[in-house]
Design a protein around this motif. Sequence first.
Motif, PDB file in Angstrom:
ATOM      1  N   GLY A 198      20.711  31.178  28.754  1.00 20.43           N
ATOM      2  CA  GLY A 198      20.234  31.917  29.919  1.00 20.43           C
ATOM      3  C   GLY A 198      18.722  32.019  29.947  1.00 20.43           C
ATOM      4  N   PHE A 199      18.114  32.255  28.787  1.00 15.28           N
ATOM      5  CA  PHE A 199      16.658  32.338  28.688  1.00 15.28           C
ATOM      6  C   PHE A 199      16.015  30.988  28.983  1.00 15.28           C
ATOM      7  N   LEU A 200      16.574  29.920  28.409  1.00 12.82           N
ATOM      8  CA  LEU A 200      16.020  28.582  28.615  1.00 12.82           C
ATOM      9  C   LEU A 200      16.138  28.128  30.066  1.00 12.82           C
ATOM     10  N   GLU A 201      17.249  28.481  30.711  1.00 11.82           N
ATOM     11  CA  GLU A 201      17.481  28.064  32.094  1.00 11.82           C
ATOM     12  C   GLU A 201      16.992  29.105  33.101  1.00 11.82           C
ATOM     13  N   GLU A 202      16.362  30.168  32.596  1.00 11.45           N
ATOM     14  CA  GLU A 202      15.816  31.247  33.435  1.00 11.45           C
ATOM     15  C   GLU A 202      16.887  31.871  34.325  1.00 11.45           C
ATOM     16  N   ASP A 203      18.045  32.104  33.731  1.00  9.15           N
ATOM     17  CA  ASP A 203      19.149  32.737  34.451  1.00  9.15           C
ATOM     18  C   ASP A 203      19.273  34.184  33.976  1.00  9.15           C
ATOM     19  N   GLY A 204      18.726  35.106  34.755  1.00  9.38           N
ATOM     20  CA  GLY A 204      18.736  36.503  34.374  1.00  9.38           C
ATOM     21  C   GLY A 204      20.118  37.114  34.300  1.00  9.38           C
ATOM     22  N   ALA A 217      17.431  36.060  39.241  1.00  6.05           N
ATOM     23  CA  ALA A 217      17.050  37.322  38.588  1.00  6.05           C
ATOM     24  C   ALA A 217      15.982  37.050  37.529  1.00  6.05           C
ATOM     25  N   LEU A 218      14.926  36.358  37.943  1.00  3.52           N
ATOM     26  CA  LEU A 218      13.920  35.876  36.993  1.00  3.52           C
ATOM     27  C   LEU A 218      13.242  37.004  36.231  1.00  3.52           C
ATOM     28  N   PHE A 219      13.226  38.205  36.792  1.00  2.00           N
ATOM     29  CA  PHE A 219      12.590  39.326  36.104  1.00  2.00           C
ATOM     30  C   PHE A 219      13.263  39.629  34.769  1.00  2.00           C
ATOM     31  N   MET A 220      14.528  39.196  34.611  1.00  2.00           N
ATOM     32  CA  MET A 220      15.258  39.436  33.368  1.00  2.00           C
ATOM     33  C   MET A 220      14.812  38.521  32.238  1.00  2.00           C
ATOM     34  N   THR A 221      14.012  37.507  32.542  1.00  2.00           N
ATOM     35  CA  THR A 221      13.589  36.549  31.516  1.00  2.00           C
ATOM     36  C   THR A 221      12.082  36.538  31.308  1.00  2.00           C
ATOM     37  N   ARG A 222      11.355  37.417  31.989  1.00  2.00           N
ATOM     38  CA  ARG A 222       9.900  37.389  31.930  1.00  2.00           C
ATOM     39  C   ARG A 222       9.325  38.769  31.647  1.00  2.00           C
ATOM     40  N   GLY A 223       8.055  38.785  31.254  1.00  2.00           N
ATOM     41  CA  GLY A 223       7.347  40.039  31.063  1.00  2.00           C
ATOM     42  C   GLY A 223       7.989  40.933  30.014  1.00  2.00           C
ATOM     43  N   VAL A 224       8.140  42.199  30.383  1.00  2.00           N
ATOM     44  CA  VAL A 224       8.716  43.172  29.454  1.00  2.00           C
ATOM     45  C   VAL A 224      10.147  42.790  29.070  1.00  2.00           C
ATOM     46  N   MET A 225      10.894  42.211  30.007  1.00  2.00           N
ATOM     47  CA  MET A 225      12.271  41.839  29.726  1.00  2.00           C
ATOM     48  C   MET A 225      12.334  40.699  28.704  1.00  2.00           C
ATOM     49  N   PHE A 285      11.224  28.944  21.354  1.00  2.00           N
ATOM     50  CA  PHE A 285      11.891  30.209  21.042  1.00  2.00           C
ATOM     51  C   PHE A 285      13.389  30.118  21.346  1.00  2.00           C
ATOM     52  N   GLY A 286      13.719  29.764  22.585  1.00  2.00           N
ATOM     53  CA  GLY A 286      15.125  29.708  22.977  1.00  2.00           C
ATOM     54  C   GLY A 286      15.902  28.642  22.237  1.00  2.00           C
ATOM     55  N   LEU A 287      15.283  27.481  22.028  1.00  2.00           N
ATOM     56  CA  LEU A 287      15.990  26.385  21.361  1.00  2.00           C
ATOM     57  C   LEU A 287      16.216  26.673  19.884  1.00  2.00           C
ATOM     58  N   LEU A 288      15.261  27.308  19.216  1.00  2.00           N
ATOM     59  CA  LEU A 288      15.465  27.668  17.813  1.00  2.00           C
ATOM     60  C   LEU A 288      16.628  28.648  17.665  1.00  2.00           C
ATOM     61  N   VAL A 289      16.667  29.643  18.549  1.00  3.06           N
ATOM     62  CA  VAL A 289      17.774  30.602  18.491  1.00  3.06           C
ATOM     63  C   VAL A 289      19.099  29.894  18.750  1.00  3.06           C
ATOM     64  N   LEU A 290      19.125  28.998  19.728  1.00  2.23           N
ATOM     65  CA  LEU A 290      20.340  28.260  20.045  1.00  2.23           C
ATOM     66  C   LEU A 290      20.805  27.433  18.849  1.00  2.23           C
ATOM     67  N   ILE A 291      19.881  26.720  18.219  1.00  5.59           N
ATOM     68  CA  ILE A 291      20.221  25.879  17.070  1.00  5.59           C
ATOM     69  C   ILE A 291      20.803  26.707  15.932  1.00  5.59           C
ATOM     70  N   PHE A 292      20.175  27.849  15.656  1.00  4.06           N
ATOM     71  CA  PHE A 292      20.605  28.642  14.502  1.00  4.06           C
ATOM     72  C   PHE A 292      21.753  29.593  14.824  1.00  4.06           C
ATOM     73  N   ALA A 293      22.074  29.746  16.098  1.00  2.37           N
ATOM     74  CA  ALA A 293      23.278  30.504  16.452  1.00  2.37           C
ATOM     75  C   ALA A 293      24.540  29.672  16.221  1.00  2.37           C
ATOM     76  N   LEU A 294      24.421  28.363  16.397  1.00  3.45           N
ATOM     77  CA  LEU A 294      25.601  27.499  16.369  1.00  3.45           C
ATOM     78  C   LEU A 294      26.368  27.508  15.049  1.00  3.45           C
ATOM     79  N   PRO A 295      25.712  27.505  13.870  1.00  3.07           N
ATOM     80  CA  PRO A 295      26.500  27.517  12.631  1.00  3.07           C
ATOM     81  C   PRO A 295      27.405  28.730  12.489  1.00  3.07           C
ATOM     82  N   ASN A 296      27.120  29.776  13.262  1.00  4.71           N
ATOM     83  CA  ASN A 296      27.957  30.976  13.214  1.00  4.71           C
ATOM     84  C   ASN A 296      29.138  30.891  14.172  1.00  4.71           C
ATOM     85  N   ILE A 297      29.113  29.893  15.051  1.00  8.60           N
ATOM     86  CA  ILE A 297      30.217  29.648  15.971  1.00  8.60           C
ATOM     87  C   ILE A 297      31.046  28.464  15.499  1.00  8.60           C
TER      88      ILE A 297
END
Length: 208
Positions: A169-175, A124-132, A45-57
């Motif tokens: 941040g999601f991949l490295e679990e940095d909330g 701040a792991l709660f920012m990357t898990r569950g409902v978050m 999930f995180g890597l696909l978003v990262l890959i496809f975000a880059l062409p816009n940067i």
Amino acid sequence: MLRVDLNADQATVRTSEVFRGLTRLGEGETIPLGALTQALGDRAFGLLVLIFALPNIIPMIPGVSTISGVVIAIVGLQMLIGRHDPWLPAFIADRGLPRAETAKMIERAIPWVEKLESLARPRALFMTRGVMRMLIGAMFVMLGVVLALPLSWIGNFPPGVALLIMSVGFLEEDGLLVGAAHILGLLATLLVVVIVGGVIAGAAWLIG
């Protein structure tokens, strides 16, 4: 087929290391998106978003902006509904990224990713898990829709940066990084709304 499986050594394999191996996927002059999705394992999930975000940067692959927005929105929607691994419809999975241009884009992006990694750490792991985690998916959907709009690079850059920060941040679990990316994402969306509103208002003034 190369599989980027991080499950066995999650603590030592960083996002940038995985990123460098992506251009070895498949054969020929393109990187098949279906193979890419299968190879990324649990962090797809995180890597696909990262890959496809880059062409816009780093706009090195012409015409990718709209398809990247669609892919990001699809990935985010699946996170939002609670899927544990991403699925791409056949009309997207059968497409491919040009290998040479993708490799160049990744090499230019690696310093950005490594700088974020130097700041990132599990907190701040709660920012990357569950409902978050579902909230992250919702932000991916919103920013993906924004990228799918026929905007110039100026309009795509802010949401692209927000997606870059959020995915790392999601991949490295940095909330904290994820939280900062939420704020940037909302500001980027507001900016695009202002730009689109200005264009519509200008067109209405010219017509009428």
